[in-house]
Design a protein around this motif. Structure first.
Motif, PDB file in Angstrom:
ATOM      1  N   GLU A   1       0.827  -1.202   0.000  1.00 37.04           N
ATOM      2  CA  GLU A   1       0.000   0.000   0.000  1.00 37.04           C
ATOM      3  C   GLU A   1       0.864   1.256   0.000  1.00 37.04           C
ATOM      4  O   GLU A   1       0.576   2.219   0.720  1.00 37.04           O
ATOM      5  CB  GLU A   1      -0.935   0.004   1.209  1.00 37.04           C
ATOM      6  CG  GLU A   1      -1.923  -1.138   1.194  1.00 37.04           C
ATOM      7  CD  GLU A   1      -2.912  -1.076   2.338  1.00 37.04           C
ATOM      8  OE1 GLU A   1      -3.053   0.004   2.959  1.00 37.04           O
ATOM      9  OE2 GLU A   1      -3.544  -2.100   2.606  1.00 37.04           O
ATOM     10  N   GLY A   2       1.931   1.246  -0.761  1.00 35.70           N
ATOM     11  CA  GLY A   2       2.763   2.428  -0.889  1.00 35.70           C
ATOM     12  C   GLY A   2       3.541   2.758   0.366  1.00 35.70           C
ATOM     13  O   GLY A   2       3.885   3.911   0.595  1.00 35.70           O
ATOM     14  N   GLY A   3       3.838   1.796   1.188  1.00 33.33           N
ATOM     15  CA  GLY A   3       4.583   2.037   2.414  1.00 33.33           C
ATOM     16  C   GLY A   3       3.693   2.169   3.638  1.00 33.33           C
ATOM     17  O   GLY A   3       4.163   2.041   4.758  1.00 33.33           O
ATOM     18  N   GLN A   4       2.403   2.447   3.421  1.00 34.48           N
ATOM     19  CA  GLN A   4       1.454   2.454   4.538  1.00 34.48           C
ATOM     20  C   GLN A   4       1.352   1.030   5.077  1.00 34.48           C
ATOM     21  O   GLN A   4       1.535   0.071   4.349  1.00 34.48           O
ATOM     22  CB  GLN A   4       0.086   2.918   4.022  1.00 34.48           C
ATOM     23  CG  GLN A   4      -1.035   2.808   5.037  1.00 34.48           C
ATOM     24  CD  GLN A   4      -2.324   3.373   4.469  1.00 34.48           C
ATOM     25  OE1 GLN A   4      -2.390   4.542   4.154  1.00 34.48           O
ATOM     26  NE2 GLN A   4      -3.317   2.527   4.342  1.00 34.48           N
ATOM     27  N   MET A   5       1.072   0.901   6.365  1.00 39.26           N
ATOM     28  CA  MET A   5       0.952  -0.423   6.971  1.00 39.26           C
ATOM     29  C   MET A   5      -0.201  -1.173   6.286  1.00 39.26           C
ATOM     30  O   MET A   5      -1.338  -0.709   6.303  1.00 39.26           O
ATOM     31  CB  MET A   5       0.670  -0.288   8.473  1.00 39.26           C
ATOM     32  CG  MET A   5       0.686  -1.603   9.224  1.00 39.26           C
ATOM     33  SD  MET A   5       2.258  -2.447   9.197  1.00 39.26           S
ATOM     34  CE  MET A   5       3.272  -1.385  10.182  1.00 39.26           C
ATOM     35  N   PRO A   6       0.057  -2.310   5.655  1.00 34.05           N
ATOM     36  CA  PRO A   6      -0.972  -3.016   4.900  1.00 34.05           C
ATOM     37  C   PRO A   6      -2.118  -3.498   5.791  1.00 34.05           C
ATOM     38  O   PRO A   6      -1.916  -3.741   6.989  1.00 34.05           O
ATOM     39  CB  PRO A   6      -0.236  -4.215   4.305  1.00 34.05           C
ATOM     40  CG  PRO A   6       1.202  -3.901   4.423  1.00 34.05           C
ATOM     41  CD  PRO A   6       1.353  -2.965   5.571  1.00 34.05           C
ATOM     42  N   ILE A   7      -3.276  -3.648   5.181  1.00 31.07           N
ATOM     43  CA  ILE A   7      -4.484  -3.982   5.956  1.00 31.07           C
ATOM     44  C   ILE A   7      -4.348  -5.330   6.648  1.00 31.07           C
ATOM     45  O   ILE A   7      -4.856  -5.510   7.763  1.00 31.07           O
ATOM     46  CB  ILE A   7      -5.748  -3.934   5.081  1.00 31.07           C
ATOM     47  CG1 ILE A   7      -6.984  -3.970   5.964  1.00 31.07           C
ATOM     48  CG2 ILE A   7      -5.761  -5.040   4.053  1.00 31.07           C
ATOM     49  CD1 ILE A   7      -8.222  -3.427   5.329  1.00 31.07           C
TER      50      ILE A   7
ATOM     51  N   ARG B   1      -2.663  -4.494   9.797  1.00 29.23           N
ATOM     52  CA  ARG B   1      -3.381  -3.576  10.696  1.00 29.23           C
ATOM     53  C   ARG B   1      -4.489  -4.283  11.471  1.00 29.23           C
ATOM     54  O   ARG B   1      -4.776  -3.946  12.609  1.00 29.23           O
ATOM     55  CB  ARG B   1      -4.023  -2.432   9.886  1.00 29.23           C
ATOM     56  CG  ARG B   1      -3.047  -1.444   9.327  1.00 29.23           C
ATOM     57  CD  ARG B   1      -3.722  -0.154   8.887  1.00 29.23           C
ATOM     58  NE  ARG B   1      -4.797  -0.344   7.947  1.00 29.23           N
ATOM     59  CZ  ARG B   1      -4.686  -0.195   6.627  1.00 29.23           C
ATOM     60  NH1 ARG B   1      -3.523   0.116   6.092  1.00 29.23           N
ATOM     61  NH2 ARG B   1      -5.717  -0.347   5.839  1.00 29.23           N
TER      62      ARG B   1
END
Length: 149
Positions: A51-57, A60
C-alpha cells in the motif's frame, strides 16, 4: 478509393503510449517511471497487498481465534425429521443411505442425530453420532440405535 485514402473506422483506434522511444514521443527520459526509487528500477515487482509504504491492511487488522484442522463436522438431523422420513418412505430402518436418498445428505457428510422433536415410530437408526436426548427418545419409542464408526 486509393490506398492513401484508407482510414480505420471512427473510434476503433486509440493513441498508444509508446514508452522509451525518445524525447519527441513525450515519454522518453525516465519513461514515465519518475526519478529514482524502487519503481524506477528494472525488475521491480510490487508485493501483494503493498500500500505504498502504509501499513498493509492484513497487518493492521487483529488476528485472533483458533481453527482446529482436525475438527469433525457433522450434519445434524433431528428426531422429528426421522419421524417424517419414516412416514414418507414407509420404512422402519433409517441409515445413511436412506438419508442420502431422501435428500438430507451429500455423499461424504457425517451424520449426528439430534434430539429435537417427537418420535412415535419404532425405528432402527444407524448414524455416526447421537446426542443423549436422541438416544433416549429413540429407545423410549422402542427403537434401536447403532453408532457407525
Amino acid at each position: 478509393m486509393k490506398l492513401h485514402e484508407l482510414k480505420p473506422a471512427e473510434g476503433s483506434t486509440k493513441r498508444v503510449k509508446r514508452i522509451g522511444r525518445g524525447e519527441g514521443s513525450g515519454h522518453g527520459g525516465t519513461s514515465t517511471r519518475g526519478h529514482k526509487g524502487a519503481q524506477a528500477r528494472s525488475g521491480y515487482s510490487r508485493k501483494i497487498g503493498f500500500e505504498g509504504g502504509q501499513m498493509p491492511i492484513q497487518r493492521r487488522l487483529p488476528k485472533f481465534g483458533f481453527k482446529n484442522r482436525n475438527r469433525v463436522e457433522y450434519k445434524g438431523i433431528n428426531v422429528s425429521v426421522l419421524q417424517a422420513i419414516s412416514e414418507k418412505l414407509g420404512t422402519s430402518v433409517i441409515d445413511i443411505e436412506t438419508l442420502k436418498s431422501a435428500g438430507y445428505l451429500s455423499k461424504s457428510q457425517l451424520v449426528k442425530i439430534l434430539g429435537n422433536g417427537e418420535l412415535a415410530a419404532k425405528l432402527e437408526v444407524s448414524a455416526n453420532a447421537f446426542t443423549k436426548s436422541a438416544v433416549a427418545k429413540i429407545e423410549a419409542a422402542g427403537g434401536k440405535v447403532t453408532v457407525i464408526e
